[in-house]
Design an enzyme around this catalytic site. Sequence first.
Site, PDB file in Angstrom:
ATOM      1  N   HIS A 118      -2.029   5.217  -4.398  1.00 56.32           N
ATOM      2  CA  HIS A 118      -2.626   4.201  -3.534  1.00 56.32           C
ATOM      3  C   HIS A 118      -3.934   4.670  -2.907  1.00 56.32           C
ATOM      4  CE1 HIS A 118      -1.294   6.310   0.165  1.00 56.32           C
ATOM      5  NE2 HIS A 118      -0.208   6.606  -0.528  1.00 56.32           N
ATOM      6  N   ASP A 119      -4.868   3.742  -2.808  1.00 54.28           N
ATOM      7  CA  ASP A 119      -6.148   3.946  -2.129  1.00 54.28           C
ATOM      8  C   ASP A 119      -7.075   4.925  -2.832  1.00 54.28           C
ATOM      9  OD1 ASP A 119      -5.636   2.326   0.441  1.00 54.28           O
ATOM     10  OD2 ASP A 119      -3.933   3.710   0.411  1.00 54.28           O
ATOM     11  N   GLY A 136      -2.383   9.816  -3.249  1.00 48.91           N
ATOM     12  CA  GLY A 136      -3.113   8.775  -2.550  1.00 48.91           C
ATOM     13  C   GLY A 136      -4.444   9.245  -1.991  1.00 48.91           C
TER      14      GLY A 136
END
Length: 270
Positions: A118-119, A136
């Site tokens: 994520h991100d 992430g």
Amino acid sequence: MHPAAHVAPGAQIGAGCHIGPGCIVSAEAVLEPGVELMAHVVVDGRVRIGAGAKVFPFATIGLPPQDLKYKGEPTGVVIGPRTQIREHVTIHRGSTGGEGMTRIGADCLLMCVAHVGHDCRIGDGVIIVNKVMLAGHVEIGDFALIQGGAAVQQFVRIGRMAMVAGMSGVERNVLPYSRVKGFRAKHAGLNAIGMRRRLGLTKEQVVVVARAVHDLYRQGRPEETAVALLPAYAGNELVEEILGFARNRGRHGLVPFGRWSDEEDGGEGS
């Protein structure tokens, strides 16, 4: 669209898209013209896939992040045009702990079983080889190469045209144009061949950059040394880019300098 695919009402499908058997596309997805989902691809949530991108079987894009703080907030994924995502790749949506979006640039290649957490923010032309693991919030600059089985810790930054050797563990930031390797990755020289091929540099120009990197590490505190070195290399855009990267420490310092620094003018190019 194959009759065995499921595209939810509300999904935006551009002209010339191909959606193969077993694919699942959510109502919030946007497929730009010419996107191909070969078979058994899952596109979940707020996902935008750029024109001409190709996704191979059993890849998943946009599933919730592996973050216990995530509570279903409306985050998503953006993938640039012409990027290829191979079999079993997993790309997770962003989280509220970042900007809310996982971003992958144009003309990238993500090989089989790679994971993008994520991100993450991945630039254009990046190659991520089989079984690479990105935690992430990882940032990767344009035309970087991450070789097979490498693992990158969360919030690590990898600079433009950098190379990470296969099976390396990257816990700290990687300078632009550099090569790193090792179970705990260390600086191993410059991506000299890549610099000559892609940027058209002479060997002498690469040596200047190599000298600047040596000077950067020599004092043992490269984030501080970068400021002092700027006047000596003023006007050299590549060195200024490297020093600017070093000054922006973020959550991690730079990877340490390796014992194999005599390879500074060698290495494989991308």
